[in-house]
Design a protein around this motif. Sequence first.
Motif, mmCIF file in Angstrom:
data_model
loop_
_atom_site.group_PDB
_atom_site.id
_atom_site.type_symbol
_atom_site.label_atom_id
_atom_site.label_comp_id
_atom_site.label_asym_id
_atom_site.label_seq_id
_atom_site.Cartn_x
_atom_site.Cartn_y
_atom_site.Cartn_z
ATOM 1 N N THR A 84 0.828 -1.209 0.000
ATOM 2 C CA THR A 84 0.000 0.000 0.000
ATOM 3 C C THR A 84 0.864 1.261 0.000
ATOM 4 N N HIS A 134 2.144 1.904 -3.343
ATOM 5 C CA HIS A 134 1.074 1.889 -4.350
ATOM 6 C C HIS A 134 1.267 0.751 -5.363
ATOM 7 N N THR A 142 0.086 -2.750 -6.928
ATOM 8 C CA THR A 142 -1.182 -3.454 -7.092
ATOM 9 C C THR A 142 -0.953 -4.945 -7.322
ATOM 10 N N GLN A 186 -3.350 -8.759 -8.610
ATOM 11 C CA GLN A 186 -4.612 -9.250 -9.137
ATOM 12 C C GLN A 186 -5.581 -9.555 -7.994
ATOM 13 N N CYS A 200 -5.269 -11.042 -4.003
ATOM 14 C CA CYS A 200 -5.669 -10.194 -2.877
ATOM 15 C C CYS A 200 -6.734 -10.896 -2.030
ATOM 16 N N GLN A 248 -8.351 -8.376 -12.564
ATOM 17 C CA GLN A 248 -8.044 -6.957 -12.519
ATOM 18 C C GLN A 248 -7.030 -6.666 -11.408
ATOM 19 N N TYR A 249 -6.219 -5.633 -11.616
ATOM 20 C CA TYR A 249 -5.219 -5.248 -10.627
ATOM 21 C C TYR A 249 -5.785 -4.166 -9.710
ATOM 22 N N THR A 250 -5.500 -4.302 -8.414
ATOM 23 C CA THR A 250 -6.042 -3.362 -7.430
ATOM 24 C C THR A 250 -5.116 -3.267 -6.231
ATOM 25 N N LEU A 251 -5.213 -2.150 -5.504
ATOM 26 C CA LEU A 251 -4.554 -2.049 -4.203
ATOM 27 C C LEU A 251 -5.305 -2.949 -3.227
ATOM 28 N N CYS A 252 -4.617 -3.825 -2.566
ATOM 29 C CA CYS A 252 -5.272 -4.826 -1.721
ATOM 30 C C CYS A 252 -5.625 -4.239 -0.358
ATOM 31 N N VAL A 262 -12.001 -3.442 -0.509
ATOM 32 C CA VAL A 262 -12.285 -4.011 -1.829
ATOM 33 C C VAL A 262 -13.410 -5.038 -1.744
#
Length: 299
Positions: A65, A68, A70, A72, A76, A153-157, A161
């Motif tokens: 985090t 930053h 990311t 998948q 996560c 999709q890629y995201t900040l875990c 979410v």
Amino acid sequence: MRSINYRVILVQVLVLLFLCINFMLITTFFMKDFFYTTMRYILFAVTLLSDCLMLILTNFLLVMTYFHLTMQLWLCLIIYILTAVYSLVTPVTLTVMTLERYVAICMPLRHAELCSTRSALRCILFIHGLSSVPYIVVVLVFFASASVSSYKQYTLCSVEVFVPQNWQSLLRSAMIQFYFLILCFAVIFSYVKIMQVAKAASGENKKSTSKGLRTVILHAFQLLLCLIQLWCPFIEAAVLQIDFMLYVNVRYFNYITFMLAPRCLSPLIYGLRDEKFFRVLKYYALCGLYKKFLFNLTN
């Protein structure tokens, strides 16, 4: 990429220090067969392993985090499930350890039967099953609303979410707080019963009962720290509405005070309080140079 500041470095140092301490305690546990054939030591080892996993996962998410980075969504999800489940494993295990002390002091004739090694293994399965229930509900709700393509999709875990709606967050909080009410009731019940026995006991029995009472108080303190950790997101959300930098500072303080420190200090205190465990810990901490005592732990 962001530069590394002193806060990140401090967290890494603390995590490494706490992992080393917990690893030393875990190593001590496996050094004597008396420990891994006695229920309370087996449960103590479960809390150590659970806390180590929590330290590793939460620190990993913190670093991801902060920079930053990311990942998948499916990865996560796995990390979230493990982190969430093991955040409950420790308090549930502490409660079972309290009940074990209750049985040992208030029901001594049945202690060997109820607190055998086989019973300990069943308790471990029960603890993990019980700790999984609230998050199975959360994950099932998420599965029902997420599309198949979203998992790549890629995201900040983060936990947000998987609980995007306010009602989902309230449902999760309600289930966990219900758990803690039951756990607190079990600890208070054990404390009252042991205190009654302590008042009626005399001589050596009174000394043993008083020690058991102090152990229950320690478990209650550990459970309180876990409960405060549960309330931290609500406090942080309220602070976020006031000032962002204050929110960052409060979140940093909460992470060190209510996440990192309790995951190491409480188990360390518990390990040092136990005379048999402390002797073995002292012996192996000095790499076998401490040979004054002969360890006849079965007496």
